[in-house]
Design a protein around this motif. Structure first.
Motif: not given
Length: 83
Positions: A31-40
């Motif tokens: 996606g193009k959105g902001s970084l909210v979460k990072c899946f490990k």
């Protein structure tokens, strides 16, 4: 709730500390959105020694959590930037 697919997107982004500009992760982001979460499972390269803490300025930039049953880092707003 559905888990994120393991393979994930092919586009990688580099995640940096907003304070000292040290590189934290190389991450497969969708996606193009902001970084909210990072899946490990989508982190390609991890440059941190202590999870959720910047290696150079020791600022805490995320919280360790479970999202949709998968382990992830929930980013604290304004603490990280990405390219």
């Amino acid at each position: 709730m559905a888990k994120p697919n393991k393979k994930g997107p092919t586009q990688t982004v580099e995640i940096f500390c907003a304070k000292c500009k040290a590189q934290l992760f190389k991450y497969r982001k969708g996606g193009k959105g902001s970084l909210v979460k990072c899946f490990k499972e989508r982190i390609v390269d991890d440059y941190t020694q202590i999870p959720c803490q910047c290696p150079s300025c020791e600022q805490v930039f995320a919280r360790d959590t479970l999202i949709r049953g998968a382990p992830a880092f929930k980013m604290i707003g304004g603490k990280v930037t990405m390219k």
